[in-house]
Structure formats: C-alpha cells, structure tokens
Design an enzyme around this catalytic site. Structure first.
Site, PDB file in Angstrom:
ATOM      1  N   ASP A 107      38.752  37.635  39.371  1.00 22.45           N
ATOM      2  CA  ASP A 107      39.284  38.869  38.866  1.00 22.45           C
ATOM      3  C   ASP A 107      38.673  40.144  39.425  1.00 22.45           C
ATOM      4  O   ASP A 107      37.524  39.967  40.023  1.00 22.45           O
ATOM      5  CB  ASP A 107      39.031  39.033  37.318  1.00 22.45           C
ATOM      6  N   TRP A 108      39.193  41.254  39.527  1.00 23.02           N
ATOM      7  CA  TRP A 108      38.592  42.347  40.130  1.00 23.02           C
ATOM      8  C   TRP A 108      37.092  42.934  39.642  1.00 23.02           C
ATOM      9  O   TRP A 108      37.374  43.516  38.427  1.00 23.02           O
ATOM     10  CB  TRP A 108      39.815  43.484  40.297  1.00 23.02           C
TER      11      TRP A 108
END
Length: 736
Positions: free
Chosen positions: A263-264
C-alpha cells in the site's frame, strides 16, 4: 525538467536509455513460465531492482532493453481514478479521464448475486484496460468488524462466505481484460484509526475462519494476479513485509504466484521487505522530489539501499530473483499478452451495468402500510428533503474518489421519473460542513459558515405537511469522519442532526420514506415512527435513476444486507467485549470468531436489522425443507431442497440462505454460519425448488490447538431462511 505525464509513454530516463540500445525481442510463443525464466536470465541486477519499485506515483519501470513495458496502477475498486501528476497527488488536468463510477462494493455485496459481481468486474476491467492500466487496486474484502470503520464501504460485508463467493467472479471479470486485480488489504485492516502502525492481536481461529477466507478464495479460485498488503501490523511486523502472512500463508500454503504490492506508504524497512514477501514497493514518500535527488524513487527501500546490500554480500539474489520473476509474470499476463482486448471507457453499456448493480443492491428495510412503491397517480405533490439528494458522492472518501463523466443525483432521478405526473420540490433540511477540495493543487478550504440546523429543519417540516409523500434522502457522506479513508466515524447515529429532522418529518407526514445513502450501518432511534426505509448505498454514476426505479416500482427491490445493523453501538462485539480502536499501539480482537450475526446469535440480541435482511414488493413463502439423506459420510455430500413460492402479485427475486449449526462441538462455535445462498427470480405465483449441496468443508472449523481444519462427527442442523434473523425451515442430519 518535468517527466512525461502520459501513462502510455516511458519516463524520460527510460526513453533515453531505450534509444541507446537495440531492444532484445523475447519469444512470445513459449509457455508463460519459460518466457519468465528467459527474460530473467537476460536481466542485469540493476534492472531486476528497478522493476520492483515505483518510478512515479502510480507506475513502475519495465525493461526497455528487452521490450518489457512499464506497469501502471490505478485506484480504485469503484472506478478508474483520474490521472495525477508524476510526482504529486494533484490532478494532471487531463480532459479524457472522466470515468463511469460503479456502486460501492457494499452495494455489490448487497446484491447477493455472483452474476452482478462478474458484470462489475468485466465492466471496470474494460475501463481500466482502455486507460492502459494493467493493475486495478481492488477489490477490497476486509471483514466488517465495526460499523465505524471509515473504509467499510469499500469492502464486502461481515461474512467470509459471502465475500468469498462475490470476490471470485469480480476478479475473473477484471482479469479477462488483461488487467490484474489487486485484492486488498491483506490482512486485518479493520479500522482506519492508527492504521499505519496498530498491531492486531487476533487468535488463529478468528484469523482463519473470518479474516482470511475471502483472500484465500481470491487466490485459489479467483487466481488473482496481485495482492496488496495492509498498513497495520500483525505479530509485530507490518503487513506489507510480514513473514507469516506473505511467505508462510499466502505464498507457501496458498501457492500464490502473483505479486505482493505495498500500500502507498506501507513499507518501513529494507531488510524486512527483502526477506518477508514484498514484491513491489509504491508510495513510500508523498513527494519524492522533496529529497532533492534527480530521481528520488531510487531512495526507496527496495531501490539503492537494496543494491548496496546486494553489492556488499549481506543478501543474495535469491529473493531478488523471486520478486523479479513475479513482476515479469505480471507483465506477461497483462501488457505482454497479445490477446489482451482493447477495452472501452465511459460507455452507456457501463453506465447501465452500474445502474443494474445499484438496483439489485438497494435494500428495502421496512415497508409498513405499503407506502412503497409510490403511485404517481395518487402522489401529485412530492417533497424531497436532505442534502444527500443533491450532494455528489463519487468524489471524496479517499483513494476511491473519482472524476466522473456524469452523476445522476437522487433528486434528478426522482424528477426525471416523475416527469409531468407530479410536482417535485426540494429542501435541504440539513447541511454538512464544507470540505477541502480533493486532487486540486493549492486548493483552499472554503470559509466555514455556521449552519442553522433549526431553521433548515423547521422549513422542511413545515413543507412536509402539504406533501402527498416525503422522500428524506440522508445518511452519511464521503467527508472525513464519515465513509472516508484515513479516519473512522465518531458515532453510530446519523450526523448533522438528521435524527431530529426525521422525527419531525414523521410527525408532519405519515407517508414518509427514509432513504439512507451510506456504506455503513447507522442507528435509527426513529425506526418505529417511519413507515418505509431504504438502504441505497453509494450507487455511482446512475445513483438517481437506480433509486427512482425502486421508489416508483419500476424495479422490485431484492437486495439483502451484507452486514448486521445493530440497534446500539454497544450491541457490536468489538465494543461489548473486544477492543476498538485499541491503545494506539495494539488492538485485541477479544470477540474472536463472534463478529456480526455470530455475536448477535451468541448474545441473543435482536439487531435493528439482521444480516441477510431485505424485503420485496411481493411476498415469498418457504415450504418444508428436505435432505436427500439423514447421514453423511466423511467423503460424501448432502443436498437440501426447499420449495419457495412467490405468493404476491408481481414478479420478484428472493435470496434463499443456508446456515449450518454444529450441535455437538468440542470447541465453542457460532449458533449458525452462512454456508450457501441462491438468488431465485420468481414470477407472481411461481414456485421453484431451491437446492444446496454441501460437503464436510462446510461443517469444519479451525482448531487452533492443532493448527488445522477439523470436522467432528456428530449432529448438525441445516437452517434455511430469508435472513439470519428469519429462519423458515430446519433439517437435522448427522456426520459419521
């Protein structure tokens, strides 16, 4: 120097490098794995490292020398996100990236129809393909543990079986377009508060019985090509580089051969990322250019720091080859697949698909005195009240925010359907505070003005007295602290003084229809004062038309709730015995396997509306259930049948649900668990025989003392009904 923004082009650096050498062409007639090994054998160490981390906000480099294209990711699960600048979150200002917004995944789950999941996946996959994205960051299948989770609207409800059945055709539909579905967030991402670091303590029974099955189905039945790690921690390790989740369960036990995408901002350590199963690193810093480097993405954990460890001999290329192999496999399945279709974007076909899904997902919660459907021959003065009747719902909410081609509001849908047959007027009745605009550079937060709730309420209540019917359209929205990524709700009750408004409207007009637009359950202290209630979810581009078709009876509602509506927050297990949101560092799921209807059954709590609940404009009668045998051997199956008849005057669809009860378990088990469902369409007066076949897997539970799934001989009961709270028939059987 600015980099090229177009996703179909190479970055300046990659383009320049590509011009300096004659590309080596790979033989695409060989089987997939041979092609992967062939490409891997030709790559340098630097090229292998380059393809496992980002080069921009949403892309990672390919191997220009070998003719392998870049990978382009896109949010989100409900539509294809607008293009953003190379190094920033701000919109890139394109004029060709306005998408079709599909309903939120809670709405899809509420259809209880795998055919709708397949249609959804096919349609959104075509949109992603046309925009040349080869990884769709979705769908989400995290279990609905608490009704306050700001991101529940992106998931598929509280039951692992329902989520498992619905996610598989969605993945198949997406990937048929040569676009990888990236199923998220693996795992235990059940709250937004402290999501970046909170350590989840959960027993193995709950982990394997509740929180992992939908991911397992996505991998083993859906054949998902990508999985996204979660922000939170489990066993003290961040889920984006977690030995137990990624290496042991996902890759070893389930045989996952795709890529694990971070995930970012979910990556925190180079050595852990190398060893603990992460394959592709994205978004580790918000704006890489702030580092002052010519290419700040080289500072990512799996970039230059990784190369230095390789050069020093601290790590070998064993893990690197596995990561590169997986990224190459992704490329050959997507961008390197010559049979990949071209896709389509922003089409009427996609709009109508979204409308059909929204219509099937709308849940009729209550309909006393048959207020619905509204007859336009009698209702000549219609009053629509509520901000959600006009508020755009495709923007906001976090990463699922969309730039849409158009959005039909509920008010516009009602006006269009009523036409000249009725006078439709509108009053807001309440208002929400203005929010900061999203994806616009240097946007200013609008000046906050005091909202006079009493005046808005009084005006609407007064007007309601003269209307033939009142549609109140409220609920939640995509503002921070509502249905929105990054924060959770503060309370179960409706915000912005809506409860007081509804009570006043109910007193002013007996023909009140309350429409809740939300991705979460809400409290309804006025429930017994309101004759008709609909849960309409976030319906996407065609929201208004879908809602109007149900309100006026063009479509017979058939949605069923994918999660329990508790009467009070204290009736939710996470609050009654569990922990939420934890102490800032840890959260413990003390309720274990007793989530949602499992907890309501255990405590004998009557929820506001039970899991699986949903009414129709017709009625259905269930007959006597039968089993094809009284005993089932260990390697056999058993089939249950039950006649279901439409006893009303109009056609309709009913979702028949099968639950199983273990009557003699050595470990505590839920009173019942969903193990089958079928949505059947019945003409007025028609009867069908609905059947379910189960094997011993449906009877099993995870024994954490033995670390394995077990099935114990003994007596079981099949419970068949219209919801978890409306069981119509029972059949007892025995497993030998």
């Amino acid at each position: 120097m600015k980099k090229i923004l177009l996703g179909t082009f190479l970055s300046v650096a990659a383009f320049t490098a590509a011009q300096q050498e004659t590309p080596v062409y790979l033989d695409d007639t060989k089987p997939l794995e041979e092609r992967v090994e062939d490409a891997l054998s030709r790559m340098t160490r630097e090229e292998k490292v380059a393809i496992i981390h980002a080069q921009s906000k949403f892309s990672s480099p390919g191997v220009p020398r070998l003719g392998i294209p870049e990978n382009w990711m896109t949010d989100g699960p409900h539509g294809i996100r607008a293009e953003v600048l190379w190094d920033e979150w701000y919109g890139a200002g394109w004029t060709s990236d306005s998408c079709i917004a599909f309903p939120a995944l809670t709405c899809l789950a509420a259809t209880w129809n795998p055919e709708m999941a397949a249609l959804y996946g096919k349609s959104i996959g075509e949109e992603a393909r046309y925009r040349n994205k080869n990884v769709l960051l979705g769908p989400g299948v995290n279990i609905y543990r608490t009704p306050l989770n700001g991101r529940n609207f992106e998931y598929m409800g509280e039951d692992p079986y329902l989520a498992s059945v619905m996610v598989v055709p969605y993945i198949h539909g997406v990937q048929a377009n040569g676009v990888a579905a990236c199923v998220k967030h693996f795992a235990l991402n059940n709250q937004e508060i402290d999501r970046g670091h909170v350590n989840v303590n959960v027993d193995d029974r709950a982990l394997y019985e509740l929180y992992l099955p939908a991911f397992k189905a996505a991998v083993q039945e859906g054949k998902a090509w990508a999985i996204m790690g979660a922000y939170n921690r489990y066993k003290g390790e961040h889920c984006c580089h977690n030995q137990y989740l990624l290496n042991d369960i996902l890759k070893r036990d389930w045989g996952f051969d795709g890529v694990v995408v971070s995930d970012w901002g979910g990556v925190h350590d180079t050595k852990q990322s190398i060893k603990n199963g992460l394959d592709m690193e994205f978004g580790s810093w918000t704006n890489g250019l702030n580092w002052g480097a010519s290419n700040a993405y080289d500072n990512y954990y799996l970039a230059t720091p990784y190369l230095k460890l390789l050069e020093s001999g601290e790590v070998t290329e064993k893990e690197l080859d596995d990561k590169a192999r997986r990224v190459l496999r992704l490329a050959f399945r997507t961008t390197m697949n010559r049979q990949r279709p071209y896709g389509s974007f922003g089409t009427e076909q996609h709009s109508l698909a979204g409308r059909q899904i929204a219509q099937e997902g709308i849940v009729l919660l209550r309909n006393n005195r048959q207020v619905l459907p509204v007859d336009l021959a009698k209702a000549k003065k219609i009053l629509v009240v509520g901000e959600n009747a006009v508020k755009p719902m495709t923007i906001g909410g976090g990463s699922s925010s969309l730039k849409v081609k158009y959005e039909v509001s509920p008010l516009a849908g009602i006006q269009a359907r009523a036409g000249k047959e009725a006078q439709v007027s509108y009053l807001p009745g309440y208002a929400s505070p203005a929010q900061k605009e999203q994806d616009v550079k240097d946007a200013k937060t609008p000046q906050q003005e005091a909202i006079d709730y009493a005046a808005l309420r009084s005006e609407a209540i007064q007007a309601a007295k003269d209307a033939d019917v009142v549609f109140f359209i409220g609920g939640l929205n995509k503002n921070e602290g509502q249905d929105c990524e990054g924060a959770d709700r503060k309370e179960l009750n409706l915000p912005y003084q809506q409860d007081q408004l509804i009570e006043g409207l109910a007193e002013a007009n007996p023909n009140l229809v309350v429409v809740i637009i939300s991705g979460n359950a809400v409290a309804m202290p006025w429930v017994n004062e309101v004759p008709a209630i609909l849960e309409a979810w976030y319906g996407g581009t065609e929201t208004g038309n879908a809602l109007a078709s149900v309100l006026f009876g063009d479509v017979n509602p058939s949605g069923k709730l994918p999660f329990t509506f508790p009467e009070r927050l204290e009736d939710n297990a996470a609050y009654a015995v569990g922990e939420y949101p934890g102490n800032g560092e840890d959260v413990t799921y003390k309720e274990s396997i007793f989530v949602g209807y499992r907890w309501a059954d255990k405590q004998k709590n009557k929820p506001l509306f039970p899991f699986g609940h949903g009414l129709s404009y017709t009625t259905f009668e269930y007959g006597k259930a039968k089993a094809d045998k009284k005993t089932m051997d260990e390697n056999g199956c058993i089939t249950f049948t039950i006649p279901v008849k439409n006893t009303g005057k109009r056609d309709g669809s009913e979702t028949v649900q099968l639950y199983i009860r273990d009557k003699e378990s050595s470990l505590p088990r839920p009173v019942k668990e969903l193990k089958g469902f079928k949505k059947v369409k019945l003409a007025a007066g028609e009867e069908q025989l609905v059947s379910f076949t189960i094997d011993k897997q449906a009877l099993s539970f995870y024994d954490d003392t033995r670390s394995e799934w077990v099935v114990e001989p003994g007596k079981f009961e099949a419970l068949i009904g219209a919801s978890a709270g409306d069981i119509r028939a029972k059949v007892t059987f025995e497993l030998k």
